[in-house]
Design a protein around this motif. Structure first.
Motif, mmCIF file in Angstrom:
data_model
loop_
_atom_site.group_PDB
_atom_site.id
_atom_site.type_symbol
_atom_site.label_atom_id
_atom_site.label_comp_id
_atom_site.label_asym_id
_atom_site.label_seq_id
_atom_site.Cartn_x
_atom_site.Cartn_y
_atom_site.Cartn_z
ATOM 1 N N LEU A 132 53.302 45.731 48.335
ATOM 2 C CA LEU A 132 54.375 44.869 48.008
ATOM 3 C C LEU A 132 53.790 43.330 48.111
ATOM 4 O O LEU A 132 54.222 42.364 47.456
ATOM 5 C CB LEU A 132 55.503 45.120 48.777
ATOM 6 N N LEU A 171 51.431 42.149 45.681
ATOM 7 C CA LEU A 171 52.177 41.894 44.333
ATOM 8 C C LEU A 171 52.716 40.510 44.344
ATOM 9 O O LEU A 171 52.796 39.727 43.430
ATOM 10 C CB LEU A 171 53.333 43.212 44.263
ATOM 11 N N THR A 180 50.133 38.005 43.883
ATOM 12 C CA THR A 180 49.773 37.928 42.401
ATOM 13 C C THR A 180 50.805 37.300 41.817
ATOM 14 O O THR A 180 50.680 36.299 40.872
ATOM 15 C CB THR A 180 49.567 39.252 42.102
ATOM 16 N N ILE A 194 45.815 45.558 41.409
ATOM 17 C CA ILE A 194 46.692 44.570 41.719
ATOM 18 C C ILE A 194 46.706 43.277 41.061
ATOM 19 O O ILE A 194 47.435 42.686 40.513
ATOM 20 C CB ILE A 194 47.471 44.658 43.111
ATOM 21 N N LEU A 203 47.215 41.673 37.622
ATOM 22 C CA LEU A 203 48.509 41.349 37.152
ATOM 23 C C LEU A 203 48.591 39.841 37.236
ATOM 24 O O LEU A 203 49.588 39.295 36.496
ATOM 25 C CB LEU A 203 49.680 41.732 38.289
ATOM 26 N N VAL A 221 50.436 46.680 33.990
ATOM 27 C CA VAL A 221 51.296 47.323 34.863
ATOM 28 C C VAL A 221 51.069 48.920 34.980
ATOM 29 O O VAL A 221 51.314 49.386 36.135
ATOM 30 C CB VAL A 221 52.757 47.105 34.403
ATOM 31 N N VAL A 231 48.501 49.381 37.489
ATOM 32 C CA VAL A 231 48.945 49.345 38.572
ATOM 33 C C VAL A 231 49.705 50.476 39.256
ATOM 34 O O VAL A 231 49.559 51.079 40.453
ATOM 35 C CB VAL A 231 49.941 48.197 38.715
#
Length: 288
Positions: free
Chosen positions: A6, A9, A12, A239, A242, A271, A274
């Motif tokens: 997380l 993410l 990114t 990841i 993205l 997506v 990932v």
């Protein structure tokens, strides 16, 4: 999905917000000048953490900073010869490079991660591929991808050995130093006019540069160093794929840039990649 994933993410996502900001700032400043200023701002912010850094942290920070700076410089040079879309695609090839280069550092090749990386690269290709190849530009951008693939591998291997703040700080100090020398050398060789006009050119973008330095550089490098303690290099690379998806989304929201159906399908593929990277391979059944 664990907490470290997380965090990556979030990293990114923040990187994706920088593209429309960089596009705005580039109306007055060169890519090298923007990079140098954001690194200097980040370095000032992270300065308190370098005084307690161990010699080993400086060593690994220097290695990681050199790889990251090589990636930035090579990409900036490549963008002088090829379009940003082509650059985005070629840079994304680092996602495929990571699992294979990782074999040289004792890693294992996971078919699941190779499949996820392939889907991610294909999605970015669908979003951004276009013609206009140039040998120098393509070669420089592939060097950028290679340097960042090595950076991702090294960070996953070494992040757990150091305090995340100190590791990020040592990287940033080195990057700020060499980027500033680059700007200074370019300005002197160009007669000094660019250096003389720099304060006037950067003032309209001071808010953008502070955000790039404090949040997108210092903050995100620190989160990266923390999160990649618990995330493998090949998963982290997927990841990071993205980034152009978030960049296209924020370009559409903030700059009213067009978002085609083809780009939407490509983004959806990234997506999916990932999500694939988060799947756990099936455990082999015990022999009866």
């Amino acid at each position: 999905m664990n907490f470290s994933v997380l965090l990556l993410l979030l990293v990114t996502l923040v990187w994706g917000t920088t593209f429309p900001l960089l596009k705005s700032a580039s109306s007055s400043l060169s890519g090298v000048e923007i990079s140098a200023i954001r690194f200097v701002i980040a370095a000032v912010c992270m300065l308190p953490f370098v005084f307690k850094a161990r010699r080993e942290t400086w060593r690994d920070g220097a290695l990681l900073g050199a790889l990251a700076l090589t990636s930035y410089v090579a990409q900036a040079y490549g963008l002088e010869h090829i379009s940003s879309n082509r650059s985005a695609f070629l840079t994304s090839l680092n996602v495929l490079m990571v699992p294979f280069i990782g074999l040289l550092f004792g890693g294992r090749l996971s078919l699941l991660m190779v499949g996820a990386a392939t889907v991610a690269c294909s999605g970015i290709g669908l979003m951004s591929w276009e013609g206009g190849g140039n040998l120098l530009g393509d070669s420089a951008t592939l060097l950028c991808a290679l340097a960042y693939a090595l950076y991702t591998i090294m960070l996953s291997q070494r992040a757990g050995r150091h305090d995340a703040r100190q590791l990020a700080a040592t990287q940033i100090i080195l990057m700020a130093l060499f980027a500033s020398l680059w700007v200074l050398g370019s300005g002197i060789s160009g007669g000094g006019a660019a250096l003389a006009s720099l304060p006037d050119r950067l003032m309209p973008h001071i808010g953008t540069l502070i955000y790039l330095g404090l949040v997108a550089t210092a903050g995100m490098l620190m989160l990266q160093a923390y999160a990649q303690r618990n995330v493998s290099a090949d998963k982290a690379a997927v990841i990071y794929a993205l980034e152009p998806v978030f960049a296209a989304l924020f370009g559409w929201l903030l700059l009213s840039e067009s978002l085609t159906v083809q780009a939407g399908i490509g983004g959806a593929m990234v997506v999916v990649a990932v999500i694939i990277s988060e799947l756990k391979p099936a455990e082999p059944k015990p022999a009866s």
